[in-house]
Design a protein around this motif. Structure first.
Motif, PDB file in Angstrom:
ATOM      1  N   ARG A  87      97.738  -0.992  22.154  1.00  0.00           N
ATOM      2  CA  ARG A  87      96.633  -1.650  21.453  1.00  0.00           C
ATOM      3  C   ARG A  87      97.132  -2.892  20.732  1.00  0.00           C
ATOM      4  N   ASP A  94      95.182   4.383  21.618  1.00  0.00           N
ATOM      5  CA  ASP A  94      94.383   5.396  20.927  1.00  0.00           C
ATOM      6  C   ASP A  94      92.981   5.521  21.512  1.00  0.00           C
ATOM      7  N   GLN A 105      90.661   3.574  21.694  1.00  0.00           N
ATOM      8  CA  GLN A 105      89.628   2.843  20.968  1.00  0.00           C
ATOM      9  C   GLN A 105      89.357   1.520  21.689  1.00  0.00           C
ATOM     10  N   PRO A 106      88.244   0.863  21.361  1.00  0.00           N
ATOM     11  CA  PRO A 106      87.973  -0.428  22.007  1.00  0.00           C
ATOM     12  C   PRO A 106      89.129  -1.404  21.830  1.00  0.00           C
ATOM     13  N   GLU A 141      87.420  -4.422  25.694  1.00  0.00           N
ATOM     14  CA  GLU A 141      87.276  -3.249  26.541  1.00  0.00           C
ATOM     15  C   GLU A 141      85.877  -3.259  27.159  1.00  0.00           C
TER      16      GLU A 141
END
Length: 571
Positions: free
Chosen positions: A14, A204, A206-207, A359
């Motif tokens: 990320r 993680d 996540q976006p 994303e």
């Protein structure tokens, strides 16, 4: 010069924060030449007019004032101070507390002091109380730091890592050398000062944005270094009268620079990333002239090649992170993959990676799907959500409906007589049914029987697929596939002559030819024995490049290869 062994990091990380810091206002080439001419009684304007446009650097930021031939940076514009300012920007974007970092890694070729390393002062300035290190490296320092950070953030829940490059190369220059060393004109007109940083963390789910396919390579049997800083180390501790200066072999760099970028392109292709399919290419920012030159060499639209150095000059170890900061501030129209290709002539190394700036929506979204033909229900009550960058396996016995689902997702059941589909859902944010042919280039499909024409040769099968999808530069794409999948031994044979394993290999190459965002592989390992491990390695590389890969199989060995298992029983 040969590429050497490639270091390719696995998975994605990320991108939590980014930032850049530049000393003082931008200085134009004309203003810089006039300042040096006036203060040192040098005739610089003519060289600036002739050489400046060739280098393509219009402005840069400088940490010195050129009030003296040899001088230190201004207060606040020192190497670690600029680095700390860039890290603090990245921390703010990431929403991190000053001491939330697990590690801080700095990289530079123009340190404030030989000892201690600059990472100690940077850590103190940003409030980081943990471990830190400094890499003494120029333009690909970012890529080595990225390899370390990928390893540090591999485990879920790992603390974030800050990477920061900083260069104050303008102080490693004596204006008087312009009258005796022609190579110093290149340093004078293309150099810039500044710092840039990123903070990365573990995947993680996540976006985004996310960093993928971090690579680093070290060329073997290279020529003599194209850029050196010989004085100041233990071999030559004394600078004889004047500033310590970079020695620049511009002709050697020009001769070998393309090979370094070609090596980076091949590394990205190995990881499943194609230059043709990227929204933006960010090559090493040696000068503003690199972008148009590389666009011509690789036959790319110049608008798709970043020329950040035109505004800030050559920032050495900080250049790629600085370009990334600029890309994040002015993203491409289509949010998609951005490829970074660093290159360094001091030791002829290359490194970089790919970034998905945002994303995308779920690659596949189906909710309570029902699919019928007269007298039979093919699929019923199916819920499915597949994300990009993930590997899924659809597991089920023969006749369970796996191939039917794949054909439906691929658009091959559109218009079938009597077909009834309720709650149609989306594929790549497009309707499940009725997609345009041009949209299908975003989707790769390998049917159970391969989908190849037996009377055509391997190369003609792939060429036909490229023509149908209207792919740009088809000849080069075919050559990339031939190399990536080892198809040269059967390149001119008809598919009807091939064994089952070779057919599957060719079918896989055809499915990935367009660089799809969603890849459907129906029983891809059927008939493959010896090359099964290599096939799974290629599948994982595509996942690492950000594609969503959906594999069907009834083989328990295949199920063990995937992180996500979806069971299908009687539709």
């Amino acid at each position: 010069m040969t590429p050497g062994r490639l270091q390719l990091a696995q998975g994605r990380r990320r991108l939590l924060g980014w930032g850049a810091s530049y000393p003082g206002p931008a200085v134009t080439t004309e203003a810089l030449a006039a300042r040096v001419a006036e203060r040192f009684d040098l005739r610089t304007q003519r060289h600036a007019r002739l050489l400046g446009p060739r280098l393509g650097v219009k402005t840069r930021h400088l940490s010195r004032d050129f009030s003296a031939a040899v001088e230190a940076p201004r207060p606040g514009a020192r190497n670690p101070e600029l680095a700390a300012q860039a890290v603090q920007q990245a921390q703010m974007r990431a929403g991190l507390a000053p001491d939330a970092l697990g590690y801080l890694i700095s990289h530079t070729s123009t340190p404030a002091t030989l000892l201690p390393g600059g990472s100690a002062e940077i850590s103190r300035l940003v409030g980081h109380q943990g471990a830190h290190m400094e890499l003494r490296q120029a333009c690909t320092g970012f890529a080595n730091a990225l390899q370390i950070a990928f390893a540090m953030t591999a485990a879920p829940g790992s603390a974030p890592v800050a990477l920061v490059g900083a260069e104050t190369g303008s102080v490693f220059f004596d204006p008087h050398s312009l009258s005796r060393d022609a190579a110093q004109w290149v340093n004078f007109l293309q150099m810039g000062d500044g710092a840039a940083a990123v903070i990365i963390g573990p995947d993680d789910a996540q976006p985004g944005p996310y960093l993928h396919a971090a690579y680093f390579g070290q060329c073997q049997n290279p020529p003599a270094p194209g850029l050196t800083l010989r004085v100041g180390g233990s071999d030559a501790p004394n600078a004889p009268g004047g500033a310590v200066q970079f020695e620049h072999d511009y002709d050697s760099v020009a001769r070998h620079g393309l090979a370094l970028l070609d090596n980076g392109r091949a590394a990205l292709a190995q990881a499943g990333w194609s230059v043709e399919d990227a929204d933006l290419i960010v090559p090493h920012q040696a000068s503003g002239a690199v972008a148009p030159w590389l666009a011509e060499q690789w036959q790319l639209d110049p608008e798709r090649v970043c020329a950040h150095a035109a505004a800030v000059g050559n920032l050495g170890s900080a250049s790629i992170w600085a370009a990334l900061d600029d890309v994040m501030a002015h993203p491409p129209v289509r949010p998609g993959p951005v490829l970074f290709l660093g290159a360094e002539a001091t030791q002829y190394s290359y490194g970089g990676g790919g970034v998905h700036l945002s994303e995308p929506k779920a690659s596949v979204f189906l909710q309570n799907l029902v699919c019928k033909v007269p007298g039979r229900t093919l699929l019923q009550g199916l819920n499915l959500r597949l994300q990009s960058g993930q590997l899924y396996l659809l597991y089920g016995a023969n006749g369970a409906g796996k191939s039917t689902l794949f054909k439906l997702l691929a658009g091959l059941l559109d218009g079938q007589a009597g077909l009834s589909v309720s709650d149609q859902g989306e594929v790549l944010a497009r309707p499940l049914l009725g997609r345009r042919g041009s949209e299908r280039a975003l989707l790769g499909y390998m049917p159970q029987q391969g989908g190849l024409y037996e009377e055509l040769t391997v190369v003609d099968n792939l060429r036909f697929r490229a023509d149908v999808l209207c792919l740009p530069r088809p000849t080069e794409r075919l050559q990339v596939q031939a190399t990536a999948h080892g198809l040269q031994p059967v390149w001119t044979q008809t598919v009807g002559q091939l064994s089952g394993g070779w057919r599957q290999r060719v079918a896989f190459a055809a499915a990935v030819l367009a660089g799809p965002r969603l890849l459907l592989l129906d029983e891809p390992t059927a008939g493959v024995v010896e090359a099964k491990a290599q096939l799974w390695s290629r599948i994982r590389a595509l996942c690492n490049s950000g594609a969503c890969v959906f594999v069907s199989s009834h083989d328990t060995e295949d199920a063990a290869q995937c992180e996500h298992l979806i069971a299908l029983s009687q539709g």
